[in-house]
Design a protein around this motif. Structure first.
Motif, mmCIF file in Angstrom:
data_model
loop_
_atom_site.group_PDB
_atom_site.id
_atom_site.type_symbol
_atom_site.label_atom_id
_atom_site.label_comp_id
_atom_site.label_asym_id
_atom_site.label_seq_id
_atom_site.Cartn_x
_atom_site.Cartn_y
_atom_site.Cartn_z
ATOM 1 N N THR A 128 22.468 56.726 8.253
ATOM 2 C CA THR A 128 22.183 56.360 7.705
ATOM 3 C C THR A 128 23.301 56.759 6.192
ATOM 4 N N ALA A 129 22.604 55.529 5.210
ATOM 5 C CA ALA A 129 23.245 55.962 3.912
ATOM 6 C C ALA A 129 22.147 55.563 2.775
ATOM 7 N N ILE A 130 21.689 56.354 2.184
ATOM 8 C CA ILE A 130 20.630 55.920 1.692
ATOM 9 C C ILE A 130 21.258 55.937 0.169
ATOM 10 N N GLY A 131 19.864 53.999 0.221
ATOM 11 C CA GLY A 131 19.477 53.177 -0.726
ATOM 12 C C GLY A 131 19.219 53.910 -2.390
ATOM 13 N N SER A 132 17.897 53.504 -2.319
ATOM 14 C CA SER A 132 17.344 54.488 -3.316
ATOM 15 C C SER A 132 16.201 55.113 -3.504
ATOM 16 N N VAL A 133 16.004 55.593 -4.337
ATOM 17 C CA VAL A 133 14.602 56.592 -3.965
ATOM 18 C C VAL A 133 13.864 55.993 -5.324
ATOM 19 N N GLU A 134 12.693 55.194 -4.784
ATOM 20 C CA GLU A 134 11.784 55.141 -6.196
ATOM 21 C C GLU A 134 10.598 55.330 -6.201
ATOM 22 N N ALA A 135 10.092 56.089 -7.370
ATOM 23 C CA ALA A 135 8.215 57.013 -7.571
ATOM 24 C C ALA A 135 8.055 55.776 -7.186
ATOM 25 N N ALA A 136 6.538 56.436 -6.429
ATOM 26 C CA ALA A 136 5.523 55.579 -6.408
ATOM 27 C C ALA A 136 4.175 55.983 -6.282
ATOM 28 N N VAL A 186 7.340 58.651 1.307
ATOM 29 C CA VAL A 186 7.115 59.977 1.586
ATOM 30 C C VAL A 186 6.413 60.454 0.705
ATOM 31 N N GLY A 187 5.329 61.705 0.991
ATOM 32 C CA GLY A 187 4.901 62.110 -0.372
ATOM 33 C C GLY A 187 5.330 63.845 0.136
ATOM 34 N N SER A 188 4.954 63.982 -1.245
ATOM 35 C CA SER A 188 4.815 66.053 -1.198
ATOM 36 C C SER A 188 3.247 66.171 -1.123
ATOM 37 N N THR A 189 3.458 67.385 -0.003
ATOM 38 C CA THR A 189 2.916 68.082 0.387
ATOM 39 C C THR A 189 2.273 69.140 0.551
ATOM 40 N N GLU A 190 1.310 69.818 0.659
ATOM 41 C CA GLU A 190 0.903 71.268 1.632
ATOM 42 C C GLU A 190 2.734 72.098 1.763
ATOM 43 N N GLN A 191 2.942 71.185 3.069
ATOM 44 C CA GLN A 191 3.505 71.774 3.411
ATOM 45 C C GLN A 191 5.373 71.389 3.535
ATOM 46 N N ALA A 228 14.943 63.443 -0.897
ATOM 47 C CA ALA A 228 15.041 62.136 0.457
ATOM 48 C C ALA A 228 15.559 61.845 1.046
ATOM 49 N N ALA A 229 16.779 62.861 0.805
ATOM 50 C CA ALA A 229 18.157 62.529 1.856
ATOM 51 C C ALA A 229 17.856 63.241 2.750
ATOM 52 N N ASN A 230 17.146 64.821 1.899
ATOM 53 C CA ASN A 230 16.898 65.699 3.886
ATOM 54 C C ASN A 230 15.932 65.137 4.612
ATOM 55 N N LEU A 231 14.760 64.490 4.193
ATOM 56 C CA LEU A 231 14.625 63.904 4.724
ATOM 57 C C LEU A 231 14.490 63.498 5.770
#
Lengths: 399, 152
Positions: free
Chosen positions: B81-89, B123-128, B8-11
């Motif tokens: 930027t500063a990443i706060g939370s990464v919540e699964a959706a 955000v979501g995982s795709t083939e790319q 997430a942070a990388n993206l």
């Protein structure tokens, strides 16, 4: 043509004195202070739309001519404006930009005022009795306020002419739009820029600068209709553009869609483009589906704060709201294609006039008050000259 | 497979870098074709939520293509930027909440903060790989000076 040396660069243009401005007008602090006293403390300025103070107790604060104001609808339904300054120690009374209140109470010593501006309570007031200080003489300073076409106007001058006399017919292109559409403010933004207020207003009045805007070049400029575009000037320096020759084809810009007449505001077609400027700092712009109200406040000789209100019918469906938001933002939003360009242009002029490097501006285009004539700019500076008692080409010299 | 905090942070970081460097195609390469970008802000003046910018993938593509034709403020934008939370959706998606400061630097090297706010990224995982499906840029700053021709 040869370039110029220092002497010829510094010489005034070989033009009538009404056809250029001299650079000190944009930078001299004494000129700025005089403008505040002789122009901004004398003119009617648009404060807000009436829908912003729709209910008794609704208020809206603003800054104008270096003074904090609060516009409030009284419990008697009358819209009044006061200096937002406590009579006691000069503190700001109302802090929020908008809201609803039953009375105004100063945070400092709890002096209280009703919505007619009368001082109604002073805690432990008996200590003032020896000095015969009485709350009946300690009300707020009221500012002239009039509502016309659902617009709230203010004037700091107790002896000003009535609003109708000041504006005359200058708002004729918008009166029916303002009256026939039950409007409210759907978007609001402000921008503080590093530019003299006249550098900003020149971008609004200069039709010749249309070529700077890619979006205008693609959607609006029709060379074959240029000579149909009439520039109308009214008494007191107000101006109007619109009518024949003023229209836009929005679909000509990549990514934009055609605007539908069925979505236009009443009294307009979707391609209508018109504007009116009320001297010196209040404006109306319409682009078919959207209406914008603009005002600005000079902060000092080198900074100006501009406010924009986007207006939409109260009856808009969520889909219409979305459409109008998109249309407004395309040109006028802070990420729009036009307004950021105008703001940058004003700042780039300030870069040169601010330190005194640039000396003159030429406003000498003459096309019979059509097309891209500089007539709006000359009308603006004619009114400036009338109120300041000197020519814009000789701003340091009182007449 | 859930979205990791590192991914997430990388993206978010790459998205900001590409916008900073005005590599528009590379930025769009991080976005799903269904991507939607919005800039939102609340106005205390009119007590309303406002949308100051909204474009989908195609709209952004069209907008980016004409940017060179526009007059813009000279200088660069830098997004910190500063990443706060990464919540699964969902199994392969998440909502990333970050804070940001967007800083303008002029040609003489003077930096001034233009805007502060939050990124709310779907955000979501795709083939790319991990891709942006939706970004809401939620502004705290309401006076943006001359504004911007590009997304913050």
């Amino acid at each position: 043509m040869p370039s110029r040396n220092a002497k010829s660069w510094a010489a005034a243009p070989a033009l009538p004195p009404t056809h250029y401005t001299q650079g000190d007008i944009y930078r001299d602090e004494a000129v700025f202070e005089e403008e505040q006293a002789r122009i901004f403390e004398k003119i009617w300025r648009l404060a807000c739309h009436e829908s912003e103070v729709a209910q008794p107790g609704d208020f809206r604060t603003l800054e104008f001519a270096g003074k904090p104001l609060v516009v409030v609808r009284g419990l008697d339904n009358v819209v009044r404006t006061f200096l937002n300054i406590c009579s006691h120690r000069g503190a700001r009374i109302v802090h929020e930009p908008a809201g609803n209140m039953k009375s105004m109470s100063c945070f400092f010593h709890l002096w209280r005022y009703d919505l007619t501006g009368a001082c109604t309570a002073i805690p432990r007031s008996e200590a003032y009795e020896t000095q015969r200080l009485d709350k009946s003489g300690l009300g707020l300073r009221e500012v002239k306020t009039e509502v016309r076409n659902k617009l709230v106007w203010v004037n700091l001058d107790d002896d000003c002419v009535p609003l109708a006399e000041y504006i005359g017919d200058a708002l004729e292109a918008f009166e029916h739009v303002l009256e026939e559409n039950d409007l409210e403010v759907f978007t609001y933004q402000q921008a503080t820029i590093d530019a003299n207020w006249k550098e900003w207003q020149e971008t609004n009045l200069d039709l010749y600068h249309e070529y700077m805007h890619v979006a205008l070049r693609k959607t609006q400029i029709d060379p074959s209709a240029m000579n149909k575009r009439e520039l109308r000037v009214y008494p007191n320096g107000h101006i109007r553009g619109g009518g024949s020759g003023y229209s836009a084809n929005y679909e000509s810009y990549d990514g934009w869609e055609k605007r539908e007449d069925s979505k236009a505001l009443r009294g307009l077609t979707a391609s209508d483009f018109r504007f009116t400027h009320i001297f010196p700092c209040s404006s109306m712009n319409a682009r078919g589906t959207v209406l914008r109200i603009s005002t600005f406040t000079p902060l000092n000789a080198h900074q100006t704060r501009i406010e924009w209100r986007g207006m939409s019918p109260k009856s808009d469906s969520p889909e219409d709201w979305e459409m109008r938001t998109e249309h407004y933002n395309q040109y006028w939003g802070p990420f729009g294609r036009n307004v950021p360009e105008d703001l940058v242009a004003a700042e780039l002029c300030e870069w040169n006039f601010g330190p005194g490097a640039a000396r003159y501006q030429i406003i000498a285009r003459e096309e019979g008050m059509r097309g891209q004539d500089d007539g709006f700019l000359r009308a603006f500076y004619q009114q400036w000259s009338t109120m300041m008692g000197r020519l814009a080409s000789q701003p340091m010299k009182s007449q | 497979m859930s979205v990791s905090r590192d991914d997430a942070a990388n993206l978010v970081s790459r998205a900001c870098t590409y916008l900073d460097e005005e590599k528009w195609s590379a930025f769009l390469g991080l976005c799903d074709p269904s991507f939607c970008y919005r800039v939102t802000v609340r106005s205390p003046e009119i007590k309303r939520e406002m949308v100051w910018f909204k474009e989908d993938y195609t709209g952004l593509e069209a907008m980016f293509s004409v940017i060179p034709e526009h007059l813009r403020r000279i200088g660069t934008l830098f997004r910190h930027t500063a990443i706060g939370s990464v919540e699964a959706a969902g199994e392969d998606s998440a909502i990333i909440r970050s804070t940001f400061q967007c800083i303008h630097t002029d040609l003489e090297g003077r930096s001034r903060m233009m805007a502060a706010g939050r990124y709310i990224d779907d955000v979501g995982s795709t083939e790319q790989g991990l891709r942006l499906f939706n970004r809401e840029t939620r502004l705290e700053t309401r006076d943006l000076g001359v504004g911007s021709h590009v997304p913050i």
